[in-house]
Design a protein around this motif. Sequence first.
Motif, mmCIF file in Angstrom:
data_model
loop_
_atom_site.group_PDB
_atom_site.id
_atom_site.type_symbol
_atom_site.label_atom_id
_atom_site.label_comp_id
_atom_site.label_asym_id
_atom_site.label_seq_id
_atom_site.Cartn_x
_atom_site.Cartn_y
_atom_site.Cartn_z
ATOM 1 N N VAL A 59 0.839 -1.202 0.000
ATOM 2 C CA VAL A 59 0.000 0.000 0.000
ATOM 3 C C VAL A 59 0.873 1.251 0.000
ATOM 4 O O VAL A 59 0.625 2.202 -0.752
ATOM 5 C CB VAL A 59 -0.949 -0.009 1.217
ATOM 6 C CG1 VAL A 59 -1.721 1.312 1.297
ATOM 7 C CG2 VAL A 59 -1.917 -1.179 1.123
ATOM 8 N N ARG A 60 1.907 1.250 0.833
ATOM 9 C CA ARG A 60 2.792 2.413 0.901
ATOM 10 C C ARG A 60 3.473 2.653 -0.455
ATOM 11 O O ARG A 60 3.521 3.784 -0.936
ATOM 12 C CB ARG A 60 3.855 2.213 1.979
ATOM 13 C CG ARG A 60 4.812 3.402 2.115
ATOM 14 C CD ARG A 60 5.923 3.144 3.099
ATOM 15 N NE ARG A 60 5.441 3.083 4.490
ATOM 16 C CZ ARG A 60 5.347 1.981 5.198
ATOM 17 N NH1 ARG A 60 5.721 0.814 4.671
ATOM 18 N NH2 ARG A 60 4.903 2.015 6.432
ATOM 19 N N ARG A 61 3.998 1.598 -1.058
ATOM 20 C CA ARG A 61 4.676 1.761 -2.354
ATOM 21 C C ARG A 61 3.706 2.246 -3.424
ATOM 22 O O ARG A 61 4.069 3.059 -4.279
ATOM 23 C CB ARG A 61 5.301 0.440 -2.793
ATOM 24 C CG ARG A 61 6.551 0.043 -2.024
ATOM 25 C CD ARG A 61 7.277 -1.081 -2.745
ATOM 26 N NE ARG A 61 6.410 -2.248 -2.953
ATOM 27 C CZ ARG A 61 6.289 -3.247 -2.096
ATOM 28 N NH1 ARG A 61 6.956 -3.217 -0.949
ATOM 29 N NH2 ARG A 61 5.497 -4.269 -2.357
ATOM 30 N N TYR A 62 2.486 1.765 -3.369
ATOM 31 C CA TYR A 62 1.520 2.104 -4.410
ATOM 32 C C TYR A 62 1.122 3.573 -4.353
ATOM 33 O O TYR A 62 1.122 4.268 -5.370
ATOM 34 C CB TYR A 62 0.284 1.223 -4.254
ATOM 35 C CG TYR A 62 -0.757 1.418 -5.337
ATOM 36 C CD1 TYR A 62 -0.582 0.859 -6.598
ATOM 37 C CD2 TYR A 62 -1.912 2.151 -5.100
ATOM 38 C CE1 TYR A 62 -1.533 1.026 -7.591
ATOM 39 C CE2 TYR A 62 -2.866 2.324 -6.077
ATOM 40 C CZ TYR A 62 -2.664 1.757 -7.327
ATOM 41 O OH TYR A 62 -3.610 1.938 -8.310
ATOM 42 N N PHE A 63 0.786 4.030 -3.164
ATOM 43 C CA PHE A 63 0.306 5.410 -3.049
ATOM 44 C C PHE A 63 1.434 6.431 -2.970
ATOM 45 O O PHE A 63 1.244 7.595 -3.326
ATOM 46 C CB PHE A 63 -0.593 5.550 -1.831
ATOM 47 C CG PHE A 63 -1.921 4.868 -1.989
ATOM 48 C CD1 PHE A 63 -2.764 5.205 -3.030
ATOM 49 C CD2 PHE A 63 -2.327 3.889 -1.106
ATOM 50 C CE1 PHE A 63 -3.997 4.580 -3.190
ATOM 51 C CE2 PHE A 63 -3.560 3.259 -1.248
ATOM 52 C CZ PHE A 63 -4.387 3.603 -2.302
ATOM 53 N N PHE A 64 2.577 6.025 -2.500
ATOM 54 C CA PHE A 64 3.702 6.958 -2.365
ATOM 55 C C PHE A 64 4.937 6.351 -3.013
ATOM 56 O O PHE A 64 6.006 6.304 -2.420
ATOM 57 C CB PHE A 64 3.962 7.287 -0.884
ATOM 58 C CG PHE A 64 3.170 8.469 -0.384
ATOM 59 C CD1 PHE A 64 3.791 9.592 0.123
ATOM 60 C CD2 PHE A 64 1.795 8.453 -0.451
ATOM 61 C CE1 PHE A 64 3.050 10.682 0.571
ATOM 62 C CE2 PHE A 64 1.039 9.532 -0.002
ATOM 63 C CZ PHE A 64 1.673 10.651 0.508
ATOM 64 N N HIS A 65 4.763 5.905 -4.278
ATOM 65 C CA HIS A 65 5.892 5.252 -4.942
ATOM 66 C C HIS A 65 7.026 6.233 -5.212
ATOM 67 O O HIS A 65 8.160 5.810 -5.447
ATOM 68 C CB HIS A 65 5.439 4.582 -6.246
ATOM 69 C CG HIS A 65 5.003 5.549 -7.302
ATOM 70 N ND1 HIS A 65 5.856 6.048 -8.240
ATOM 71 C CD2 HIS A 65 3.798 6.102 -7.573
ATOM 72 C CE1 HIS A 65 5.202 6.869 -9.033
ATOM 73 N NE2 HIS A 65 3.958 6.923 -8.654
#
Length: 309
Positions: A59-65
């Motif tokens: 989730v972190r990588r997806y929204f704040f890649h």
Amino acid sequence: MPFLSLPGFDLDATLDAGQTFAWERRADGSWQGFAGDQPCIVAARPGGVDVLHGPVDAVRRYFFHTGPEGERLLDALPPDPAVQRALAACRGLRLIQDPWWPCTASFICSSLKPIPHIRQLHWRLRRAWAAPGADFPDLPFPSPAQVASAGEQALRRLGLGFRARHLHAAASVLAEGRWDFSRLQGLPTEEAARQLRSLPGVGDKIAHCILLYAGGRLDAFPLDVWMIRIMQRHYRKPGRRLRRPADLHRFAARHLGPLRGLAQLYLFHHARMEKTRPDQDDKSGQGKAISPWSAPLLPPGNRPRSAVA
């Protein structure tokens, strides 16, 4: 439940901005979808999101890649009044990055469709290839080989209409190995867009959408009829030619710079937020509702007939 601290993040804006169709809103206001290929359920909370299902790191990588560079990128957007107004109104919106094939297939399905309908088609494709009785989270996106083997008529039964021919043809090209996304690596954005346009159903606008929302190319600048009207509303003046896409691409490169794709995302979503017609204000100055952006959803939970039945 895990809580992911994302100060200032606007989950609804990010998932409803027309950049991804891999998420659908649940009855309780949370969202279920795919962060890359990972099924996740997330819910907005002040200061971040609750991760109700799925790996927090995905989730972190997806929204704040873009990582900590995200805020600095926003600060680096040009000091253009229209861009800065959009940024002030939509600061919590974040650019996401979807996998190449689901992104490409979704935008091939987007022609002459409003955002809610494109999302419906995306999820019909997922559910059509699911095991009998399966639902989220067991809804991986069908591969090019699966779409190609199903045939055009099966895609038409899912409601794709004329888009079925293009999606089936593009899937066939990819499944047969006649084209691969790896050929885009290292190419300048305009050359990468030219390569993408060799895929059936991919024109200039869709090519730039794919490069921005799957490839993370911040200088990709998608132009559809609505974005053209937004640009004309904000930047048209005597002696400035902003009618042809080529003119608009040159102007965007010169005026909005290397982050013009990011600027486009904010300009487009801000216009949707205002619910005004970009090219025509009424006498009150409030504008008119844009029906193509706000078309009603079909009743939730409708499962299409399987494309592989």
